[in-house]
Enzyme design. Structure first.
Site, PDB file in Angstrom:
ATOM      1  N   ASP A   1     -54.385  17.906  16.312  1.00  0.00           N
ATOM      2  CA  ASP A   1     -55.014  16.309  15.081  1.00  0.00           C
ATOM      3  C   ASP A   1     -55.745  17.454  14.082  1.00  0.00           C
ATOM      4  O   ASP A   1     -55.851  18.958  14.617  1.00  0.00           O
ATOM      5  CB  ASP A   1     -56.217  16.401  15.795  1.00  0.00           C
ATOM      6  CG  ASP A   1     -57.296  15.231  14.475  1.00  0.00           C
ATOM      7  OD1 ASP A   1     -56.478  14.338  15.007  1.00  0.00           O
ATOM      8  OD2 ASP A   1     -58.250  15.702  14.420  1.00  0.00           O
TER       9      ASP A   1
ATOM     10  N   GLU B   1     -50.092  17.089  13.199  1.00  0.00           N
ATOM     11  CA  GLU B   1     -50.789  16.187  12.574  1.00  0.00           C
ATOM     12  C   GLU B   1     -50.537  16.811  11.033  1.00  0.00           C
ATOM     13  O   GLU B   1     -51.756  18.068  10.682  1.00  0.00           O
ATOM     14  CB  GLU B   1     -52.146  15.201  12.833  1.00  0.00           C
ATOM     15  CG  GLU B   1     -52.319  14.611  12.227  1.00  0.00           C
ATOM     16  CD  GLU B   1     -53.498  13.372  12.073  1.00  0.00           C
ATOM     17  OE1 GLU B   1     -53.326  12.912  11.959  1.00  0.00           O
ATOM     18  OE2 GLU B   1     -54.563  14.494  12.534  1.00  0.00           O
TER      19      GLU B   1
END
Length: 706
Positions: free
Chosen positions: A342, A378
């Site tokens: 993330d 990401e």
């Protein structure tokens, strides 16, 4: 109680069958107490007297799995200098393998008194905080092996443990919303029949429900608020939180592996649940605030490139060790197959800029364990210069946000999208070829947990996040969505038919693109969140997957079409090439045709002006199954059928001419204008020079047998 010196490594609580070794790192502490917690609320404190390289440690014979514990750190409390030690706060072990309980948002879990942020709060937090747990590391894995599915054979399914299983009609109530629910034969059967090879789980590291959300009657449903990087989230366990969550998670991984499904974890190593300077003191802040967090010039405050209040200090050797130890633990002890990071651009920040050669990526590259599993970035964060799609090191794959945006723009009819669409369809060579990566570096997706579902993408022009309690201010406002003529629910049959066709267009485009496709859970059913594009706090039926009832007629459904497209991709290597197209014939073959060719709807090869025409929203692409340049696993030549993909993203129906030079006989195998998405039985045969009429916003796929 006997207390032996113990060892400084491994960190955390390590049970060996006779007792437990405890080790914790802090450069700030003057003294650390290990607190053994009892069910009557009392605790036994043991000072950790042995110190090696700022690691305090002890071995306690007879301390068994299930024992709850925490640390009390005696040291400086001077927020203006970045120091926040306070022995009144019971702290979680950063290396805890399991965590028990949940946070009660009492004033005692904060380092200051409410309304007086510069005060010192000496209230005991123990009755209101979570506790670490000693776990039994032994587990019978049997003959479990990581599937190690090659990227070119991978189909990723992003899912939430609770959201995927909570409403499944075939699951016993006690297994819904749990790791055991993931392992249930009904769930695994669905994934295998769909053709999924990898289950990418939204955060399962122990996370915290934010104080603000709890006060508002909401929950941190997504879980991007980690407090325990080694501990499976305890509320997803069906039968206990004193280590049972570890066993249940392992059982789920073992069952998924038996079905040939990899497990990829969405991990949040960029920040913790302790928030900004007004956040609670739960673990890292009280242990060694300066070593764990990026602080501003005014040491009271935290640098925030994540939008959550803090960012971990990625140039700290101890933070890097924590992350690498965590990653290795999940691979070696928990048998997971990879990670999706993330806000991964934050991991590259050593100072202010994003540095693709930061220490973290160097460590991953040389690590013999972590470097061998799937690593997905990401590739952005909220800081300056944080959008880094295409800039990660060669070992990494990336969520390709440019693919998502371009495909959405194409099908909603935006002008001047054809040239970029051609690149996205063929693996985004403009992003990945320069640094030696290949099409498989691109994780392609049109929807994910963050944003509209597939159904809502074609049903709403605007977000509808009122249920989040922020007056619809939260969530992305520019979604590249189109409601097909009516906002939200409608009885208009024309609008409903167009929406169904658009969903088939997105699924077909995704599965026929070079790269690695990723589906979002429930999109194969057309699930809706009622226009909520930021359901991070909706732990309810807004965000949970609504499954079809057993026995529902699947024929003609979006689910049936999705299965067809996934298996079409899996059956044909021309859609999952490991190298970029060359635009020329392949040497050593008798085929004089190029490996790829682009045509106007009239069947003429595309020239520069065709790509740049603002009104152009249609094209055909020829994929030559005889011109696959990469060899098979034993060095053999790979040969496949050839395909002609016809895209009509305009609102009007168009006649497409089958090119006269690239094959005589073709069969229609996909037609998104059909309710079924594929022609019933055998599709019609067409010949070179024939015309096919494609309705507005539809696509057709022709196959020429090898």
């Amino acid at each position: 109680m006997q207390v032996w010196p113990g060892q400084a490594y491994p960190l955390g609580a390590t049970y060996d069958g006779a007792g437990t070794n405890f080790a914790v790192h802090s450069e700030a502490a003057h003294r650390i107490e290990l607190c053994l917690l009892h069910d009557d609320g009392s605790e036994t404190a043991v000072e950790l007297r042995e110190t090696d390289a700022f690691v305090r440690h002890a071995y306690l014979p007879g301390i068994m799995p299930g024992q709850r514990y925490g640390f009390r750190v005696h040291g400086p409390y001077e927020p203006a200098r970045g120091q926040r030690c306070n022995s009144a706060k019971l702290l979680l072990d950063p290396y805890a393998r399991a965590i028990s309980g949940s946070i009660e948002w009492n004033e005692s879990v904060y380092g200051y008194h409410f309304g007086r942020p510069d005060s010192r709060n000496d209230l005991d937090s123990a009755p209101h905080t979570m506790t670490s747990v000693v776990v039994n590391p032994y587990f019978d894995w049997g003959d479990d092996r990581l599937p190690r599915t090659d990227y070119h054979r991978t189909v990723i399914y992003e899912a939430h443990v609770k959201g995927l299983t909570m409403l499944h009609p075939e699951l016993p109530p006690e297994l819904r919303g749990t790791y055991a629910g993931l392992a249930h034969p009904a769930v695994i059967s669905h994934l295998t029949e769909l053709g999924v090879t990898a289950l990418e789980l939204m955060p399962v590291h122990q996370f915290v429900n934010d104080h603000r959300l709890v006060d508002a009657g909401l929950n941190n449903y997504w879980g991007y608020n980690t407090i325990g990087f080694f501990a499976p989230h305890n509320s997803y366990a069906s039968w206990g939180d004193r280590g049972e969550q570890v066993l249940e998670f392992k059982q789920a991984v073992r069952a998924l592996h038996q079905a040939g499904i990899e497990v990829i974890l969405d991990v949040v190593y960029n920040h913790t649940a302790e928030g900004n300077h007004l956040g609670p003191t739960l673990s890292f802040r009280g242990l060694d605030n300066e070593s764990y967090y990026r602080l501003t010039e005014d040491r009271r405050y935290y640098m925030d490139t994540t939008g959550t209040g803090n960012s971990l200090l990625m140039r700290s050797p101890h933070v890097l060790q924590l992350i690498m130890d965590s990653l290795r633990y999940w691979v070696t002890d928990m048998h997971v197959d990879g990670f999706r990071f993330d806000l991964a651009a934050t991991l590259a920040r050593q100072f202010h800029e994003v540095d693709r050669l930061s220490s973290f990526f160097d460590l991953v590259q040389q690590d013999p364990v972590v470097s061998q599993v799937k690593l997905i970035a990401e590739p952005w964060d909220v800081g300056e210069g944080g959008y880094q799609v295409g800039n990660f090191p060669p070992l990494w794959t990336e969520w390709n946000g440019k693919y998502r945006d371009c495909v959405r723009d194409l099908w909603r009819g935006e002008p001047r999208t054809l040239a970029e669409f051609a690149s996205r369809l063929t693996g985004s060579s403009d992003l990945y070829q320069d640094d030696g990566r290949r099409p498989l570096a691109s994780i392609n997706f049109t929807t994910c947990h963050d944003g509209f579902t597939l159904h809502d993408l074609v049903s709403y022009n605007d977000k509808h996040n009122e249920a989040n309690g922020e007056n619809n201010r939260d969530g992305e406002s520019h979604n590249r969505s189109w409601n097909c003529g009516a906002e939200g629910d409608t009885d208009d049959e024309g609008v409903l038919e167009l929406r169904e066709r658009q969903m088939r267009n997105f699924i077909a485009t995704l599965m026929l693109s070079q790269g690695v496709p990723m589906l979002s859970h429930g999109d194969e059913f057309g699930r809706t969140q009622g226009g909520n594009n930021n359901a991070y706090c909706q732990d309810n039926e807004i965000a949970w997957v609504h499954w079809p009832e057993p026995g529902d007629d699947e024929e003609g459904s979006l689910l049936a079409f999705t299965k067809t497209m996934v298996w079409l991709r899996r059956d044909h290597p021309v859609f999952r090439r490991r190298r970029f197209f060359h635009g020329r014939p392949v040497e050593g073959t008798h085929d004089e045709l190029t490996d790829i060719a682009w045509f106007t709807p009239q069947g003429d090869e595309m020239v520069a002006r065709d790509w740049q025409a603002a009104h152009a929203k249609a094209l055909s692409v020829f994929l030559n199954g005889h011109a696959i340049s990469e060899p098979g696993p034993r060095g053999e030549r790979i040969s496949d059928d050839s395909f002609l993909l016809m895209f009509n993203a305009s609102a009007e129906e168009l006649d497409f001419t089958v090119p006269v030079s690239h094959g005589e006989e073709w069969q229609v195998v996909v037609d998104t204008a059909c309710k079924e998405g594929v022609p019933p039985g055998r599709g019609p045969m067409v010949s070179a020079g024939d015309e096919l009429r494609l309705v507005g916003r539809s696509m057709t796929v022709l196959r020429r047998p090898a």
